[in-house]
Design a protein around this motif. Structure first.
Motif, mmCIF file in Angstrom:
data_model
loop_
_atom_site.group_PDB
_atom_site.id
_atom_site.type_symbol
_atom_site.label_atom_id
_atom_site.label_comp_id
_atom_site.label_asym_id
_atom_site.label_seq_id
_atom_site.Cartn_x
_atom_site.Cartn_y
_atom_site.Cartn_z
ATOM 1 N N UNK A 177 -31.177 -56.510 -41.070
ATOM 2 C CA UNK A 177 -30.512 -56.484 -41.911
ATOM 3 C C UNK A 177 -29.045 -57.150 -42.652
ATOM 4 N N UNK A 178 -28.201 -55.941 -42.301
ATOM 5 C CA UNK A 178 -27.305 -55.532 -42.306
ATOM 6 C C UNK A 178 -26.214 -56.853 -41.499
ATOM 7 N N UNK A 179 -26.763 -56.527 -40.319
ATOM 8 C CA UNK A 179 -26.004 -58.118 -39.634
ATOM 9 C C UNK A 179 -26.151 -59.318 -39.837
ATOM 10 N N UNK A 180 -28.072 -59.335 -40.354
ATOM 11 C CA UNK A 180 -27.638 -60.870 -40.526
ATOM 12 C C UNK A 180 -26.960 -61.442 -42.294
ATOM 13 N N UNK A 181 -27.052 -60.117 -42.699
ATOM 14 C CA UNK A 181 -25.997 -60.775 -44.328
ATOM 15 C C UNK A 181 -24.820 -60.769 -43.794
ATOM 16 N N UNK A 182 -24.399 -59.740 -42.687
ATOM 17 C CA UNK A 182 -23.088 -59.956 -42.447
ATOM 18 C C UNK A 182 -22.718 -60.908 -41.579
ATOM 19 N N UNK A 183 -23.021 -61.701 -41.262
ATOM 20 C CA UNK A 183 -23.499 -63.357 -40.276
ATOM 21 C C UNK A 183 -22.131 -64.130 -40.604
ATOM 22 N N UNK A 184 -21.975 -64.306 -42.294
ATOM 23 C CA UNK A 184 -21.124 -65.094 -42.791
ATOM 24 C C UNK A 184 -19.616 -64.355 -43.772
ATOM 25 N N UNK A 185 -19.828 -63.221 -42.767
ATOM 26 C CA UNK A 185 -18.673 -62.177 -42.901
ATOM 27 C C UNK A 185 -16.850 -62.658 -42.585
ATOM 28 N N UNK A 186 -16.249 -62.744 -42.530
ATOM 29 C CA UNK A 186 -14.556 -62.793 -42.233
ATOM 30 C C UNK A 186 -14.293 -62.044 -40.822
ATOM 31 N N UNK A 187 -14.025 -63.789 -39.684
ATOM 32 C CA UNK A 187 -13.885 -62.512 -37.858
ATOM 33 C C UNK A 187 -12.837 -60.919 -38.195
ATOM 34 N N UNK A 188 -12.709 -61.262 -39.717
ATOM 35 C CA UNK A 188 -12.140 -59.737 -39.180
ATOM 36 C C UNK A 188 -12.762 -58.180 -39.422
#
Length: 406
Positions: A158-169
């Motif tokens: 769930x966290x990984x999917x939520x962070x999928x659109x996070x910045x490359x950093x």
């Protein structure tokens, strides 16, 4: 010259063959247990520390690796989770069928003991699945603290999917944390020879193996069934996937995963070992970071064998006739129950009363069979864990390698 000798010893300890070092630890622990049992019992603390360290680092490792892998996953990137899950489920069912066949070929009767246990077995498959489902929605901190890998996987995905659109950093930070935890894991794994030295010394000093002689036929059926799965059924399934000689991969997984699992007797503690082996086999990290902790929950061939063999031993002891349809139903119940074993305190042994209820065996008698299971646990649980855990990485490797060759 002395300096060179010291350097060679240090190099062997830090970079030498881990399997050879573990073998040395097993031999040294056995010798110490025979010559100085009291010292061997004391040295057992080393084994407890090693297992404790693995259990402590495994939940964190699974959480950060899965979250980082899902967050960094690129669209169109092919993972092999579906075929791996199919192998897990089919392998567990095949194991219970094998156990049924072995139990009919070599019917075993037990001298039931009066040992009582305060453990409460589940009352049905519904309760097993209910417990498993509620593990999924466990609090993430609680899941990590208690080693609830179904809950850890659910939150990490769930966290990984939520962070999928996070910045490359941010994604790089996740990957750096995962790499840091992996380094800690590799350090803990290098301590395996010391830990297994302590485990072997303590086990042999405290229990010996004389207590097991009275249950020799039961143990032969149990361990014989597990060997059939490890050396015949699993290689056939791997050959089906990779279409070449499966035994080099089978023996590598048994040697580098099964041996450690045999002595730690904990699938959770062996997750870091399997992760490390998968990395050295150059498997896809997006696949193995999920499949290995998932396998520790649902890939339970050894547990299915234990449930089936001990349940049919109770049936043979009571002189109950079993037809083919009931035996097939037992295989299904054992396979489904085994997949939910991690959600029940006490693991596979406490699922025996559930299987016994198919034949009308009373709960009192079934719990005496559970007590027999605890008596032979020094070998039964060790062999069960070795089969379960080594098969996790074996099936993952087979599917990953099959995909690479397409």
């Amino acid at each position: 010259m002395k300096q060179q000798s010291n350097n060679s010893i240090l190099q062997f300890i830090t970079q030498g063959s881990l399997v050879l070092q573990i073998l040395i630890g097993i031999i040294a622990g056995s010798i110490l247990a025979v010559l100085a049992p009291s010292a061997a019992t004391s040295i057992g603390m080393l084994g407890s520390l090693f297992v404790g360290a693995l259990k402590a680092v495994a939940p964190v490792l699974v959480f950060v690796l899965v979250a980082a892998s899902v967050a960094s996953h690129k669209r169109g990137q092919n993972t092999q989770l579906r075929p791996i899950i199919y192998l897990y489920l089919f392998g567990t069912f095949a194991a219970s069928l094998t156990a049924v066949a072995m139990s009919f070929m070599f019917p075993t009767e037990l001298v039931l003991v009066s040992t009582e246990t305060s453990a409460n077995p589940p009352q049905g498959i519904g309760e097993v699945l209910h417990t498993l489902l509620f593990k999924i929605v466990d609090n993430p901190i609680s899941a990590i603290m208690n080693g609830n890998y179904i809950g850890i996987l659910a939150w990490a995905i769930g966290l990984g999917i939520a962070m999928h659109s996070a910045s490359d950093t941010t994604k790089t930070l996740f990957n750096d944390v995962a790499a840091g935890v992996s380094s800690i894991v590799r350090f803990v794994i290098r301590l395996a020879p010391i830990g297994i030295f302590g485990l072997v010394a303590n086990t042999i000093a405290q229990t010996g193996f004389s207590v097991l002689l009275g249950y020799s036929q039961l143990l032969l059926v149990l361990i014989g069934s597990m060997l059939l799965i490890a050396l015949v059924m699993n290689p056939l399934l791997v050959f089906y996937k990779i279409r070449r000689n499966p035994y080099p991969l089978v023996f590598k997984c048994l040697r580098e995963s099964g041996v450690t699992a045999f002595f730690t007797r904990s699938s959770a503690a062996n997750i870091p070992v399997n992760m490390d082996l998968a990395q050295r086999l150059k498997l896809d990290e997006d696949t193995y970071s999920v499949s290995i902790p998932l396998g520790a929950t649902i890939n339970m061939a050894g547990a299915a064998i234990t449930i089936t063999v001990l349940s049919l031993a109770a049936v043979h002891t009571l002189g109950i006739q079993v037809d083919f349809a009931t035996a097939l139903l037992l295989s299904v119940v054992a396979a489904v129950s085994a997949c939910g074993a991690s959600g029940v305190a006490g693991g596979s042994l406490l699922l025996i009363p559930l299987a016994c209820s198919l034949f009308g065996v009373s709960n009192d008698v079934a719990m005496q069979v559970v007590a027999v299971g605890f008596i032979i646990g020094v070998l039964q649980d060790s062999a069960e864990t070795a089969l379960n855990s080594s098969t996790d990485v074996l099936f993952t490797a087979a599917c990953c390698k099959a995909a690479e060759e397409k």
